[in-house]
Design a protein around this motif. Structure first.
Motif, mmCIF file in Angstrom:
data_model
loop_
_atom_site.group_PDB
_atom_site.id
_atom_site.type_symbol
_atom_site.label_atom_id
_atom_site.label_comp_id
_atom_site.label_asym_id
_atom_site.label_seq_id
_atom_site.Cartn_x
_atom_site.Cartn_y
_atom_site.Cartn_z
ATOM 1 N N GLN A 99 8.754 -40.062 13.846
ATOM 2 C CA GLN A 99 10.077 -39.559 14.248
ATOM 3 C C GLN A 99 11.173 -40.576 13.957
ATOM 4 O OE1 GLN A 99 10.749 -36.291 15.751
ATOM 5 N NE2 GLN A 99 8.810 -36.034 14.705
ATOM 6 N N SER A 100 11.088 -41.210 12.783
ATOM 7 C CA SER A 100 12.091 -42.194 12.382
ATOM 8 C C SER A 100 12.160 -42.256 10.861
ATOM 9 C CB SER A 100 11.754 -43.573 12.953
ATOM 10 O OG SER A 100 10.527 -44.036 12.412
ATOM 11 N N CYS A 101 13.163 -42.966 10.363
ATOM 12 C CA CYS A 101 13.301 -43.154 8.923
ATOM 13 C C CYS A 101 12.369 -44.291 8.494
ATOM 14 C CB CYS A 101 14.736 -43.506 8.560
ATOM 15 S SG CYS A 101 15.897 -42.147 8.856
ATOM 16 N N THR A 102 11.658 -44.083 7.388
ATOM 17 C CA THR A 102 10.770 -45.109 6.854
ATOM 18 C C THR A 102 11.103 -45.330 5.384
ATOM 19 O OG1 THR A 102 9.099 -43.460 6.307
ATOM 20 C CG2 THR A 102 8.883 -44.544 8.440
ATOM 21 N N GLN A 124 20.259 -37.649 11.910
ATOM 22 C CA GLN A 124 21.221 -37.969 10.870
ATOM 23 C C GLN A 124 20.453 -38.252 9.592
ATOM 24 O OE1 GLN A 124 23.355 -41.302 12.411
ATOM 25 N NE2 GLN A 124 24.702 -40.039 13.647
ATOM 26 N N SER A 125 21.132 -38.223 8.487
ATOM 27 C CA SER A 125 20.487 -38.512 7.226
ATOM 28 C C SER A 125 19.976 -39.945 7.227
ATOM 29 C CB SER A 125 21.471 -38.337 6.070
ATOM 30 O OG SER A 125 21.896 -36.999 5.995
ATOM 31 N N CYS A 126 18.835 -40.136 6.610
ATOM 32 C CA CYS A 126 18.293 -41.479 6.488
ATOM 33 C C CYS A 126 19.051 -42.232 5.401
ATOM 34 C CB CYS A 126 16.811 -41.415 6.132
ATOM 35 S SG CYS A 126 15.796 -40.691 7.429
ATOM 36 N N ALA A 127 19.037 -43.525 5.491
ATOM 37 C CA ALA A 127 19.720 -44.375 4.514
ATOM 38 C C ALA A 127 19.068 -44.223 3.141
ATOM 39 C CB ALA A 127 19.645 -45.832 4.964
ATOM 40 N N PRO A 128 19.802 -44.536 2.089
ATOM 41 C CA PRO A 128 19.199 -44.483 0.748
ATOM 42 C C PRO A 128 17.958 -45.376 0.686
ATOM 43 C CG PRO A 128 21.578 -44.745 0.580
ATOM 44 C CD PRO A 128 21.216 -44.897 2.029
ATOM 45 N N GLY A 129 16.902 -44.862 0.051
ATOM 46 C CA GLY A 129 15.649 -45.606 -0.043
ATOM 47 C C GLY A 129 14.717 -45.360 1.134
ATOM 48 N N THR A 130 15.128 -44.493 2.047
ATOM 49 C CA THR A 130 14.270 -44.146 3.180
ATOM 50 C C THR A 130 14.170 -42.631 3.294
ATOM 51 O OG1 THR A 130 16.101 -44.153 4.775
ATOM 52 C CG2 THR A 130 14.928 -46.228 4.464
ATOM 53 N N GLN A 131 13.185 -42.179 4.041
ATOM 54 C CA GLN A 131 13.009 -40.753 4.267
ATOM 55 C C GLN A 131 12.506 -40.535 5.687
ATOM 56 O OE1 GLN A 131 10.168 -39.522 1.350
ATOM 57 N NE2 GLN A 131 8.428 -40.343 2.451
ATOM 58 N N TRP A 132 12.674 -39.316 6.204
ATOM 59 C CA TRP A 132 12.281 -38.991 7.570
ATOM 60 C C TRP A 132 10.766 -38.852 7.646
ATOM 61 C CZ3 TRP A 132 14.168 -39.511 12.124
ATOM 62 C CH2 TRP A 132 13.586 -38.848 13.209
ATOM 63 N N ASP A 133 10.156 -39.543 8.598
ATOM 64 C CA ASP A 133 8.721 -39.471 8.841
ATOM 65 C C ASP A 133 8.502 -38.693 10.134
ATOM 66 O OD1 ASP A 133 6.010 -39.805 9.053
ATOM 67 O OD2 ASP A 133 6.077 -41.957 9.408
ATOM 68 N N TYR A 134 7.865 -37.524 10.036
ATOM 69 C CA TYR A 134 7.672 -36.664 11.206
ATOM 70 C C TYR A 134 6.708 -37.286 12.219
ATOM 71 C CZ TYR A 134 10.227 -33.001 8.857
ATOM 72 O OH TYR A 134 11.213 -32.281 8.244
ATOM 73 N N GLU A 135 5.753 -38.078 11.746
ATOM 74 C CA GLU A 135 4.782 -38.668 12.667
ATOM 75 C C GLU A 135 5.428 -39.705 13.580
ATOM 76 O OE1 GLU A 135 1.360 -40.117 10.627
ATOM 77 O OE2 GLU A 135 0.976 -38.196 9.660
#
Length: 50
Positions: A42-45, A29-40
């Motif tokens: 596998q979560s929003c950071t 799902q889209s990450c919350a505002p102020g976060t982005q997907w981290d492939y390493e």
């Protein structure tokens, strides 16, 4: 008759290949505002702006 059989076979094979390859990529799902997907991880950071 031959043309119909070849078309049916081609469609079956392409659908089978697409189904087999579907496990190679994961969607999230889209990450919350102020976060982005981290492939390493596998979560929003949190997004760090310099």
């Amino acid at each position: 008759m031959t043309r119909t059989l070849l078309c049916a076979l081609a469609l079956t094979c392409s659908a089978s290949i697409a189904f087999a390859c579907s496990g190679h990529s994961k969607q999230t799902q889209s990450c919350a505002p102020g976060t982005q997907w981290d492939y390493e991880t596998q979560s929003c950071t949190k997004t760090v702006n310099s």
